[in-house]
Motif scaffolding. Structure first.
Motif, PDB file in Angstrom:
ATOM      1  N   LEU A  79       1.241  -1.463  -0.109  1.00 29.36           N
ATOM      2  CA  LEU A  79       0.046   0.174  -0.032  1.00 29.36           C
ATOM      3  C   LEU A  79       0.530   0.751   0.012  1.00 29.36           C
ATOM      4  CD1 LEU A  79      -2.567   1.326   0.200  1.00 29.36           C
ATOM      5  CD2 LEU A  79      -2.616   1.118   2.386  1.00 29.36           C
ATOM      6  N   ALA A  80       1.947   1.508   0.722  1.00 27.24           N
ATOM      7  CA  ALA A  80       2.518   2.606   0.818  1.00 27.24           C
ATOM      8  C   ALA A  80       3.854   2.369  -0.775  1.00 27.24           C
ATOM      9  CB  ALA A  80       3.510   2.021   2.162  1.00 27.24           C
ATOM     10  N   GLU A  81       3.966   1.575  -1.292  1.00 26.85           N
ATOM     11  CA  GLU A  81       4.941   1.368  -2.517  1.00 26.85           C
ATOM     12  C   GLU A  81       3.511   2.293  -3.225  1.00 26.85           C
ATOM     13  OE1 GLU A  81       6.411  -1.953  -3.399  1.00 26.85           O
ATOM     14  OE2 GLU A  81       8.176  -2.364  -1.143  1.00 26.85           O
ATOM     15  N   ARG A  82       2.808   1.554  -3.417  1.00 23.20           N
ATOM     16  CA  ARG A  82       1.076   2.810  -4.578  1.00 23.20           C
ATOM     17  C   ARG A  82       1.225   3.770  -4.008  1.00 23.20           C
ATOM     18  NH1 ARG A  82       0.227   1.601  -9.484  1.00 23.20           N
ATOM     19  NH2 ARG A  82       0.784  -0.790  -8.838  1.00 23.20           N
ATOM     20  N   THR A  83       1.209   4.106  -2.945  1.00 25.05           N
ATOM     21  CA  THR A  83       0.621   5.549  -2.261  1.00 25.05           C
ATOM     22  C   THR A  83       1.838   6.365  -2.566  1.00 25.05           C
ATOM     23  OG1 THR A  83      -0.664   4.194  -0.803  1.00 25.05           O
ATOM     24  CG2 THR A  83       0.155   7.043  -0.750  1.00 25.05           C
ATOM     25  N   LEU A  84       3.121   5.613  -2.722  1.00 22.63           N
ATOM     26  CA  LEU A  84       4.189   7.190  -3.735  1.00 22.63           C
ATOM     27  C   LEU A  84       4.332   6.571  -4.855  1.00 22.63           C
ATOM     28  CD1 LEU A  84       7.123   8.186  -2.765  1.00 22.63           C
ATOM     29  CD2 LEU A  84       7.761   6.127  -2.442  1.00 22.63           C
ATOM     30  N   LEU A  85       4.280   5.323  -5.363  1.00 30.72           N
ATOM     31  CA  LEU A  85       4.144   5.707  -6.623  1.00 30.72           C
ATOM     32  C   LEU A  85       2.886   6.577  -7.325  1.00 30.72           C
ATOM     33  CD1 LEU A  85       4.915   4.483 -10.098  1.00 30.72           C
ATOM     34  CD2 LEU A  85       2.922   2.988  -9.255  1.00 30.72           C
ATOM     35  N   ASN A  86       1.793   6.363  -7.027  1.00 29.59           N
ATOM     36  CA  ASN A  86       0.454   7.742  -7.365  1.00 29.59           C
ATOM     37  C   ASN A  86       0.972   9.007  -6.845  1.00 29.59           C
ATOM     38  OD1 ASN A  86      -1.321   5.135  -8.806  1.00 29.59           O
ATOM     39  ND2 ASN A  86      -1.841   5.172  -6.515  1.00 29.59           N
ATOM     40  N   TYR A  87       1.689   9.342  -5.846  1.00 26.16           N
ATOM     41  CA  TYR A  87       1.823  10.422  -5.691  1.00 26.16           C
ATOM     42  C   TYR A  87       2.863  11.651  -6.381  1.00 26.16           C
ATOM     43  CZ  TYR A  87       3.717  14.991  -3.469  1.00 26.16           C
ATOM     44  OH  TYR A  87       4.411  16.288  -3.746  1.00 26.16           O
ATOM     45  N   GLN A  88       3.794  10.365  -6.963  1.00 25.03           N
ATOM     46  CA  GLN A  88       5.247  10.512  -8.045  1.00 25.03           C
ATOM     47  C   GLN A  88       4.587  11.329  -9.525  1.00 25.03           C
ATOM     48  OE1 GLN A  88       7.449   7.458  -7.367  1.00 25.03           O
ATOM     49  NE2 GLN A  88       8.894   8.333  -7.119  1.00 25.03           N
ATOM     50  N   VAL A  89       3.417  10.075  -9.707  1.00 20.01           N
ATOM     51  CA  VAL A  89       2.584  10.066 -11.112  1.00 20.01           C
ATOM     52  C   VAL A  89       1.666  11.694 -10.942  1.00 20.01           C
ATOM     53  CG1 VAL A  89       1.273   9.645 -12.716  1.00 20.01           C
ATOM     54  CG2 VAL A  89       3.279   7.656 -11.484  1.00 20.01           C
ATOM     55  N   GLN A  90       1.026  11.825 -10.081  1.00 16.20           N
ATOM     56  CA  GLN A  90       0.623  13.128  -9.969  1.00 16.20           C
ATOM     57  C   GLN A  90       1.021  14.515 -10.044  1.00 16.20           C
ATOM     58  OE1 GLN A  90      -2.266  12.886  -6.666  1.00 16.20           O
ATOM     59  NE2 GLN A  90      -3.193  10.513  -7.840  1.00 16.20           N
ATOM     60  N   TYR A  91       2.364  13.918  -8.700  1.00 21.80           N
ATOM     61  CA  TYR A  91       3.077  15.149  -9.177  1.00 21.80           C
ATOM     62  C   TYR A  91       3.491  15.928 -10.619  1.00 21.80           C
ATOM     63  CZ  TYR A  91       6.814  18.231  -7.976  1.00 21.80           C
ATOM     64  OH  TYR A  91       8.002  19.986  -7.811  1.00 21.80           O
ATOM     65  N   LEU A  92       4.193  15.005 -11.151  1.00 23.84           N
ATOM     66  CA  LEU A  92       4.429  15.091 -12.513  1.00 23.84           C
ATOM     67  C   LEU A  92       3.123  15.367 -13.627  1.00 23.84           C
ATOM     68  CD1 LEU A  92       7.622  14.777 -13.941  1.00 23.84           C
ATOM     69  CD2 LEU A  92       7.189  12.794 -14.379  1.00 23.84           C
ATOM     70  N   ALA A  93       2.529  14.827 -13.431  1.00 23.55           N
ATOM     71  CA  ALA A  93       1.670  14.633 -14.249  1.00 23.55           C
ATOM     72  C   ALA A  93       1.049  16.504 -14.448  1.00 23.55           C
ATOM     73  CB  ALA A  93       0.753  13.854 -13.709  1.00 23.55           C
ATOM     74  N   HIS A  94       0.756  16.570 -13.162  1.00 24.90           N
ATOM     75  CA  HIS A  94       0.340  18.114 -13.061  1.00 24.90           C
ATOM     76  C   HIS A  94       1.540  19.077 -12.953  1.00 24.90           C
ATOM     77  CE1 HIS A  94      -3.194  16.668 -11.110  1.00 24.90           C
ATOM     78  NE2 HIS A  94      -2.647  16.178 -10.467  1.00 24.90           N
ATOM     79  N   ARG A  95       2.881  19.192 -12.673  1.00 25.78           N
ATOM     80  CA  ARG A  95       4.056  19.596 -12.407  1.00 25.78           C
ATOM     81  C   ARG A  95       3.980  20.112 -14.080  1.00 25.78           C
ATOM     82  NH1 ARG A  95       6.307  23.687 -10.268  1.00 25.78           N
ATOM     83  NH2 ARG A  95       8.723  23.456 -10.947  1.00 25.78           N
ATOM     84  N   TYR A  96       3.566  19.160 -15.185  1.00 23.77           N
ATOM     85  CA  TYR A  96       4.743  19.272 -16.780  1.00 23.77           C
ATOM     86  C   TYR A  96       3.669  18.727 -16.979  1.00 23.77           C
ATOM     87  CZ  TYR A  96       9.015  19.890 -13.692  1.00 23.77           C
ATOM     88  OH  TYR A  96       9.965  20.039 -13.224  1.00 23.77           O
ATOM     89  N   PHE A  97       2.799  18.127 -17.308  1.00 24.65           N
ATOM     90  CA  PHE A  97       2.103  16.938 -18.473  1.00 24.65           C
ATOM     91  C   PHE A  97       0.894  17.027 -18.340  1.00 24.65           C
ATOM     92  CE2 PHE A  97       6.262  14.243 -17.722  1.00 24.65           C
ATOM     93  CZ  PHE A  97       6.663  14.409 -19.469  1.00 24.65           C
ATOM     94  N   GLY A  98      -0.286  17.838 -16.956  1.00 17.96           N
ATOM     95  CA  GLY A  98      -1.186  17.680 -17.400  1.00 17.96           C
ATOM     96  C   GLY A  98      -2.033  16.602 -16.774  1.00 17.96           C
ATOM     97  N   LYS A  99      -2.645  17.037 -16.295  1.00 15.31           N
ATOM     98  CA  LYS A  99      -3.562  15.648 -14.948  1.00 15.31           C
ATOM     99  C   LYS A  99      -3.894  14.181 -15.610  1.00 15.31           C
ATOM    100  CE  LYS A  99      -8.002  15.124 -12.302  1.00 15.31           C
ATOM    101  NZ  LYS A  99      -9.268  15.185 -12.355  1.00 15.31           N
ATOM    102  N   GLU A 100      -3.389  13.503 -14.829  1.00 16.77           N
ATOM    103  CA  GLU A 100      -3.369  11.704 -15.037  1.00 16.77           C
ATOM    104  C   GLU A 100      -2.525  11.266 -16.751  1.00 16.77           C
ATOM    105  OE1 GLU A 100      -4.474   9.427 -13.340  1.00 16.77           O
ATOM    106  OE2 GLU A 100      -4.640  10.870 -11.761  1.00 16.77           O
ATOM    107  N   SER A 101      -1.328  11.879 -16.419  1.00 15.40           N
ATOM    108  CA  SER A 101      -0.404  11.595 -18.251  1.00 15.40           C
ATOM    109  C   SER A 101      -0.076  10.325 -18.102  1.00 15.40           C
ATOM    110  CB  SER A 101       0.078  13.000 -17.875  1.00 15.40           C
ATOM    111  OG  SER A 101       1.296  12.288 -19.452  1.00 15.40           O
ATOM    112  N   PRO A 102      -0.028   9.524 -19.033  1.00 16.83           N
ATOM    113  CA  PRO A 102       0.521   8.475 -19.410  1.00 16.83           C
ATOM    114  C   PRO A 102       1.890   8.704 -18.897  1.00 16.83           C
ATOM    115  CG  PRO A 102      -0.958   8.968 -20.800  1.00 16.83           C
ATOM    116  CD  PRO A 102      -1.208   9.820 -20.267  1.00 16.83           C
ATOM    117  N   VAL A 103       2.300   9.161 -20.166  1.00 16.01           N
ATOM    118  CA  VAL A 103       3.760  10.011 -20.106  1.00 16.01           C
ATOM    119  C   VAL A 103       4.428   9.721 -18.354  1.00 16.01           C
ATOM    120  CG1 VAL A 103       5.390  11.527 -21.068  1.00 16.01           C
ATOM    121  CG2 VAL A 103       3.584  10.991 -22.253  1.00 16.01           C
ATOM    122  N   ALA A 104       4.003  10.565 -17.619  1.00 19.34           N
ATOM    123  CA  ALA A 104       4.111  11.041 -16.422  1.00 19.34           C
ATOM    124  C   ALA A 104       4.647   9.401 -15.947  1.00 19.34           C
ATOM    125  CB  ALA A 104       3.331  11.519 -15.120  1.00 19.34           C
TER     126      ALA A 104
END
Length: 66
Positions: A10-35
């Motif tokens: 659960l902790a690993e999944r939470t960290l992964l989701n946070y990383q993806v969301q941060y990268l997506a919002h910061r550089y690519f837009g919401k829920e980016s497959p690239v992120a």
């Protein structure tokens, strides 16, 4: 199985989701497959490096109490 082992996925999944969301919002837009792909690749490489580094054992540092 202790509590940390039980909740580790659960902790690993939470960290992964946070990383993806941060990268997506910061550089690519919401829920980016690239992120998601970038985060997965970066984490995979970090795990490979960490696995290689664990073979060298280092003694923990001790305070000089004297």
């Amino acid at each position: 199985m202790n509590r940390h082992e039980f909740y580790r996925p659960l902790a690993e999944r939470t960290l992964l989701n946070y990383q993806v969301q941060y990268l997506a919002h910061r550089y690519f837009g919401k829920e980016s497959p690239v992120a998601r792909l970038l985060v997965e690749e970066i984490n995979r490489r970090m795990e490979e490096r960490a696995a290689g580094a664990t073979s060298a054992h280092h003694r923990p540092l001790r305070r000089n109490e004297g």
